[in-house]
Design an enzyme around this catalytic site. Structure first.
Site, mmCIF file in Angstrom:
data_model
loop_
_atom_site.group_PDB
_atom_site.id
_atom_site.type_symbol
_atom_site.label_atom_id
_atom_site.label_comp_id
_atom_site.label_asym_id
_atom_site.label_seq_id
_atom_site.Cartn_x
_atom_site.Cartn_y
_atom_site.Cartn_z
ATOM 1 N NE ARG A 289 31.914 36.661 42.786
ATOM 2 C CZ ARG A 289 32.781 37.605 42.311
ATOM 3 N NH1 ARG A 289 33.181 39.203 42.819
ATOM 4 N NH2 ARG A 289 32.975 38.497 41.038
ATOM 5 N N GLY B 40 36.580 37.515 43.680
ATOM 6 C CA GLY B 40 36.382 37.616 42.133
ATOM 7 C C GLY B 40 37.837 37.269 41.163
ATOM 8 N N GLY C 150 33.620 38.860 37.075
ATOM 9 C CA GLY C 150 34.762 37.871 37.470
ATOM 10 C C GLY C 150 34.841 36.531 37.029
ATOM 11 C CB THR D 204 36.862 46.216 35.154
ATOM 12 O OG1 THR D 204 35.320 46.740 36.109
ATOM 13 C CG2 THR D 204 36.759 46.567 34.049
ATOM 14 C CB THR E 286 36.026 46.726 39.411
ATOM 15 O OG1 THR E 286 35.631 46.103 39.827
ATOM 16 C CG2 THR E 286 37.815 46.360 39.344
HETATM 17 N N1 ASP Z 1 35.750 42.053 38.389
HETATM 18 C C1 ASP Z 1 34.969 42.228 40.128
HETATM 19 C C2 ASP Z 1 34.103 41.514 40.132
HETATM 20 O O1 ASP Z 1 33.984 40.199 39.999
HETATM 21 C C3 ASP Z 1 34.134 43.664 39.264
HETATM 22 C C4 ASP Z 1 33.829 44.441 38.562
HETATM 23 O O2 ASP Z 1 35.529 44.580 37.701
HETATM 24 O O3 ASP Z 1 32.732 44.348 38.619
HETATM 25 O O4 ASP Z 1 34.780 40.496 41.237
#
Ligand code: ASP
Length: 344
Positions: free
Chosen positions: A240, A242, A266, A263, A212
């Site tokens: 879904r 996040g 989520g 990040t 991310t």
């Molecule tokens: N935070 C992001 C999510 O949960 C994924 C990530 O940051 O790796 O969609």
């Protein structure tokens, strides 16, 4: 006449005292007397099991170069008097357009084998925000998030409606296949095979997310802006969404406290309102940005079992980049200073 000298002298002292703060804005916070730099920018490209052992020299070089390029673009905007909003947008677009990160091109795949993207954008001066969730055809979701902020009455648009809105705003649309990379396709196949074997969707598997991207910037006018863009988690189902497009979880900005981009896993970032909590700790507890960000990532989240990290930037240009995973692609730039890091 003689008696007027003490009065004039007092007046002189008074005017002198009034004048100093407006010429030299110095503010005292817990960490001491601080003066903001002309500008500052901080980025992340995702947190996870990023170790030297599972990285080739070539891959590491590619990541470092791209992070430097992204910082360079943002820094040039800020250096030349541009806004933090433009710096955040352009910097994130560099990373969205790179297949290295889980955002834009290179986003992870859903269980259905497509790419669904989320992004958000927040202005610390006005507390206005914009976000899109579950979009499949917007080339640069950060542009759509910013357009929601600037050109709609809303904060969060999702799916087809968000795409229609962004198209009406003249934002570039692409076929979903544009986002495909072989590496992320393989991750989906691995995730599905593992799920069949164990029955566990294993969202915590490092291969299945991470990458991310996010950016926070402080411009010469003293305005903070933050943005985040992601493909979410590999093998996600049921539309879904996040934390990345959730204001207060994945992104937050307030000129009085800080700008944050998150990040990680989520669901935890949503439940613990991570980005807002960092800002709130600064506002209510008078914590400095490093203490607030580290407490939320290394204490609150660790105790809850949530993995990930944040980048945070305060109005004085102080940068914090805590994470509770093995690594996080990250970096920052201020006048005369440039840092890019990957590992702990
Ligand atoms: N935070 C992001 C999510 O949960 C994924 C990530 O940051 O790796 O969609």
């Amino acid at each position: 006449m003689k008696n007027q000298y003490p009065i004039l002298f007092a007046l002189f002292l008074f005017l002198g005292a009034c004048n100093t703060p407006s010429q030299e804005p110095i503010t005292t916070v817990k960490a001491g007397v601080q003066k903001a730099p002309a500008y500052a920018i901080v980025i992340h490209g995702g947190a996870g099991t990023i170790t030297k052992a599972n990285m080739t020299d070539e891959k590491e070089k590619a990541y470092r170069e791209k992070l430097n390029e992204a910082l360079e673009v943002g820094e040039n905007i800020l250096k030349n008097g541009g806004t933090s909003a433009d710096a955040v947008t352009q910097t994130i677009m560099i990373m969205e357009n790179s297949p290295l990160f889980n955002s834009g091109k290179g986003a992870v795949f859903t269980n259905a084998g497509i790419n669904e993207l989320d992004a958000s954008f927040m202005d610390g001066k006005t507390l206005n925000a914009g976000a899109v969730g579950g979009v499949t055809n917007i080339k640069n979701p950060i542009l759509a998030a910013r357009a929601v902020l600037e050109k709609s009455e809303h904060v969060l648009l999702t799916g087809k409606g968000a795409e229609q809105f962004s198209e009406e705003m003249g934002i570039e649309q692409v076929d979903n296949s544009y986002f495909r990379t072989e590496r992320r396709w393989e991750s989906l196949q691995k995730a599905k095979a593992a799920e069949q074997k164990t029955g566990d969707i294993s969202y915590d598997n490092p291969d299945y997310k991470f990458g991310t991207v996010g950016c926070a910037a402080l411009d010469k006018q003293g305005n903070l802006v933050a943005g985040t863009s992601t493909g979410g988690m590999t093998n996600k189902r049921y539309n879904r969404i996040g934390d990345s497009p959730i204001i207060g979880a994945g992104t937050y900005a307030n000129n009085n406290t800080c700008a944050v981009s998150s990040t990680g896993h989520g669901e935890y970032f949503i439940r613990y309102a991570v980005a807002f909590d960092i800002s709130a700790r600064m506002a209510y507890l008078k914590e400095d940005v490093a203490t607030a960000a580290s407490t939320v990532i290394n204490k609150t989240l660790v105790e809850a079992g949530g993995t990930g990290g944040v980048i945070a930037l305060d109005k004085f240009g102080n940068v914090a980049m805590p994470f509770n995973t093995a690594g996080m692609y990250r970096g920052y730039a201020k006048p005369g200073e440039r840092v890019v890091k990957i590992y702990k």
